[in-house]
Design a protein around this motif. Structure first.
Motif, PDB file in Angstrom:
ATOM      1  N   GLN A   1       0.817  -1.208   0.000  1.00 26.90           N
ATOM      2  CA  GLN A   1       0.000   0.000   0.000  1.00 26.90           C
ATOM      3  C   GLN A   1       0.856   1.265   0.000  1.00 26.90           C
ATOM      4  N   MET A   2       2.030   1.174   0.596  1.00 29.24           N
ATOM      5  CA  MET A   2       2.937   2.308   0.639  1.00 29.24           C
ATOM      6  C   MET A   2       3.276   2.827  -0.760  1.00 29.24           C
ATOM      7  N   LEU A   3       3.278   1.940  -1.746  1.00 30.76           N
ATOM      8  CA  LEU A   3       3.697   2.306  -3.096  1.00 30.76           C
ATOM      9  C   LEU A   3       2.541   2.470  -4.075  1.00 30.76           C
TER      10      LEU A   3
ATOM     11  N   LEU B   1      10.888   7.234 -12.657  1.00 31.40           N
ATOM     12  CA  LEU B   1      10.391   6.951 -11.311  1.00 31.40           C
ATOM     13  C   LEU B   1       9.466   5.739 -11.308  1.00 31.40           C
ATOM     14  N   THR B   2       8.684   5.578 -12.384  1.00 30.23           N
ATOM     15  CA  THR B   2       7.811   4.402 -12.490  1.00 30.23           C
ATOM     16  C   THR B   2       8.626   3.123 -12.449  1.00 30.23           C
ATOM     17  N   ASP B   3       9.747   3.106 -13.184  1.00 31.93           N
ATOM     18  CA  ASP B   3      10.617   1.929 -13.171  1.00 31.93           C
ATOM     19  C   ASP B   3      11.165   1.660 -11.772  1.00 31.93           C
ATOM     20  N   VAL B   4      11.506   2.729 -11.059  1.00 35.08           N
ATOM     21  CA  VAL B   4      12.039   2.575  -9.699  1.00 35.08           C
ATOM     22  C   VAL B   4      10.993   1.953  -8.778  1.00 35.08           C
TER      23      VAL B   4
ATOM     24  N   ILE C   1       8.487  -2.838  -5.907  1.00 34.48           N
ATOM     25  CA  ILE C   1       7.423  -3.834  -5.763  1.00 34.48           C
ATOM     26  C   ILE C   1       7.974  -5.241  -5.929  1.00 34.48           C
ATOM     27  N   GLN C   2       8.848  -5.436  -6.913  1.00 34.56           N
ATOM     28  CA  GLN C   2       9.454  -6.752  -7.130  1.00 34.56           C
ATOM     29  C   GLN C   2      10.226  -7.208  -5.901  1.00 34.56           C
ATOM     30  N   MET C   3      10.900  -6.269  -5.252  1.00 38.50           N
ATOM     31  CA  MET C   3      11.644  -6.594  -4.031  1.00 38.50           C
ATOM     32  C   MET C   3      10.690  -6.994  -2.904  1.00 38.50           C
TER      33      MET C   3
ATOM     34  N   SER D   1      -7.135  -7.866  -2.732  1.00 41.00           N
ATOM     35  CA  SER D   1      -6.901  -7.588  -4.144  1.00 41.00           C
ATOM     36  C   SER D   1      -5.952  -6.415  -4.327  1.00 41.00           C
ATOM     37  N   GLU D   2      -5.951  -5.477  -3.372  1.00 43.59           N
ATOM     38  CA  GLU D   2      -5.078  -4.312  -3.489  1.00 43.59           C
ATOM     39  C   GLU D   2      -3.608  -4.690  -3.336  1.00 43.59           C
ATOM     40  N   ALA D   3      -3.330  -5.840  -2.735  1.00 40.99           N
ATOM     41  CA  ALA D   3      -1.946  -6.266  -2.539  1.00 40.99           C
ATOM     42  C   ALA D   3      -1.234  -6.539  -3.860  1.00 40.99           C
ATOM     43  N   VAL D   4      -2.001  -6.695  -4.957  1.00 38.73           N
ATOM     44  CA  VAL D   4      -1.374  -6.985  -6.246  1.00 38.73           C
ATOM     45  C   VAL D   4      -1.682  -5.910  -7.281  1.00 38.73           C
ATOM     46  N   LEU D   5      -2.217  -4.777  -6.864  1.00 42.93           N
ATOM     47  CA  LEU D   5      -2.588  -3.742  -7.840  1.00 42.93           C
ATOM     48  C   LEU D   5      -1.392  -3.297  -8.690  1.00 42.93           C
ATOM     49  N   PRO D   6      -0.249  -2.944  -8.090  1.00 39.38           N
ATOM     50  CA  PRO D   6       0.884  -2.519  -8.934  1.00 39.38           C
ATOM     51  C   PRO D   6       1.363  -3.620  -9.869  1.00 39.38           C
TER      52      PRO D   6
END
Length: 442
Positions: free
Chosen positions: A62-64, A197-200, A205-207, A285-290
């Motif tokens: 959620q932070m991101l 910044l989007t890539d960052v 998120i991957q981490m 469901s929000e845990a996978v939004l990004p």
């Protein structure tokens, strides 16, 4: 990585199958869930205390979410080149959302009236103690005017701080339109910075997703430890009817939409298997939004569509909530012997059309929507919410899975509907898009 390393990579010895399986996130999440369930049964007191682990994992995601939604939205709008295209995408998305969620609500009402899961079910005593806090959390102004007012951020920083997706979307639209109207020498560096910044943020998120098995362990262990293994069988009628209705919705409604749009729903599910595994473990469901936004770009959907449809869908297109909430309200009425006629259920349907909008995809927020619906309609006793609370964890799981699938299908459909909204060659390789099938919007 150097060119030499890239060329040498195919020559390297492939990892054994068991090592590849062990490194698979979906497999890790599954193992974590099984171990957590056993731990919850063996040591319930200790397992119940693991809830903060699950909350911490979801909080990291959620932070991101707010910055990622903002950046993807801005770069997507700028890529379209103007508000005309954005308005067209938004209008088509909202029409689609309204049609599909309406079908979902009608399907839920049909299922609960035909199967009558509330017959012979008694309120579970252990749920009553928690009910007051949930109802208090759901008490707010439910008027349509308040909803519209809450859409507009009175403070841009506060919109990001509270994680209000709709408010962030509105701020992103205004920011993107301002960029489009500025001279290129001013806007170009800002847009380039947004892309970087989007890539960052996606790399972050991957981490974080490396911790998905840990978050799953905390969520499942806490649920089984808190309620006990008997929760797995308590009120199984409600859980079974809800799961059945959602399965029919996914297979018939979403499957039919996918067929009309010319792509394969099973292949889309296969592409999203990692995201769905995380949803299965966390019930959010929000845990996978990004990750969902990134994955849909990888299957061929343009960023201009993904950046608008996915975040909006998580507030306006919660298909799982649309199916389950009407089932829960009528279920409470059946338990208390309160017959709900056609007029009552029509009123419920209309009230839920308003109250369901703007519901975030956070695990548990659907229960607040249910509390608001019960309070607004006054059709069934508020005390009946304790019935649903005892199994809401399991309802949340099937709702969240349907929410994610519904928004993924919606994004592909809207992308298919838009000129140049879908990379059709890439979509053909990933989700089986076919030029020969009947298409939507042509």
């Amino acid at each position: 990585m150097t060119d030499t390393a890239i060329e040498a990579a195919p020559e390297s010895t492939p990892r054994p199958r068991w090592r590849r399986l062990a490194a698979n996130t979906s497999f890790q999440v599954l193992i974590a869930a099984v171990v957590a369930a056993i731990f919850g049964i063996v040591a319930p007191a200790a397992a119940a205390s693991t809830q903060p682990i699950a909350k911490a994992f979801i909080a990291l995601i959620q932070m991101l979410i707010a910055p990622i939604v903002f950046l993807v939205m801005v770069t997507g709008i700028v890529a379209t080149g103007g508000m005309k295209t954005v308005g067209r995408i938004a209008a088509r998305a909202l029409i689609y959302f309204e049609i599909v969620t309406t079908v979902g609500m009608l399907l839920g009402l049909l299922a609960v009236n035909l199967l009558r899961p509330g017959a012979g079910v008694a309120p579970p005593a252990h749920a009553s103690d928690e009910l007051s806090s949930y109802v208090a959390g759901g008490a707010k102004d439910n008027s349509f005017g308040a909803f519209l007012l809450n859409m507009v951020p009175d403070n841009a920083v506060n919109a990001f701080a509270t994680g209000s997706i709709i408010q962030v979307l509105i701020f992103a639209v205004l920011f993107a339109v301002a960029l489009i109207r500025l001279p290129d020498r001013i806007s170009r560096p800002i847009v380039d910075g947004c892309y970087k910044l989007t890539d960052v943020f996606f790399r972050m998120i991957q981490m974080i997703m490396l911790l998905a098995p840990v978050g799953t362990f905390g969520a499942v262990a806490a649920t089984v430890g808190k309620y006990g293994p008997e929760t797995l069988t308590a009120l199984m009628k409600l859980v079974a009817v809800s799961a059945l209705a959602l399965a029919v919705f996914v297979i018939v409604v979403l499957g039919g939409v996918a067929l009309l749009a010319g792509f394969s729903l099973p292949r889309l599910i296969k592409v999203l298997r990692k995201e769905l595994a995380v949803v299965l473990g966390t019930s959010s469901s929000e845990a996978v939004l990004p990750q969902l936004m990134e994955r849909l770009e990888q299957v061929g959907c343009r960023r201009s569509v993904v950046g608008l449809v996915v975040p909006t869908g998580f507030s306006f297109n919660l298909d799982g909530v649309a199916v389950v909430i009407p089932i829960c309200v009528v279920f409470i009425g059946q338990v208390y012997g309160i017959p709900l006629g056609f007029g009552d259920q029509l009123g419920l349907f209309l009230v839920f059309l308003v109250l369901s909008k703007g519901t975030a995809g956070v695990s548990g927020s659907a229960f607040i929507t249910l509390a608001n619906t019960v309070a607004a309609t006054s059709l069934v006793p508020v005390a009946g919410l304790a019935l649903v609370l005892s199994v809401d964890r399991f309802l949340s799981l099937v709702r969240a899975l349907t929410n994610v699938l519904g928004n993924a299908v919606a994004t592909v459909v809207i992308a298919r509907w838009e000129p140049d909204g879908l990379d059709r060659a890439l979509a053909a390789r990933t989700i089986g898009w076919s030029r020969t099938k009947t298409t939507v919007g042509e």
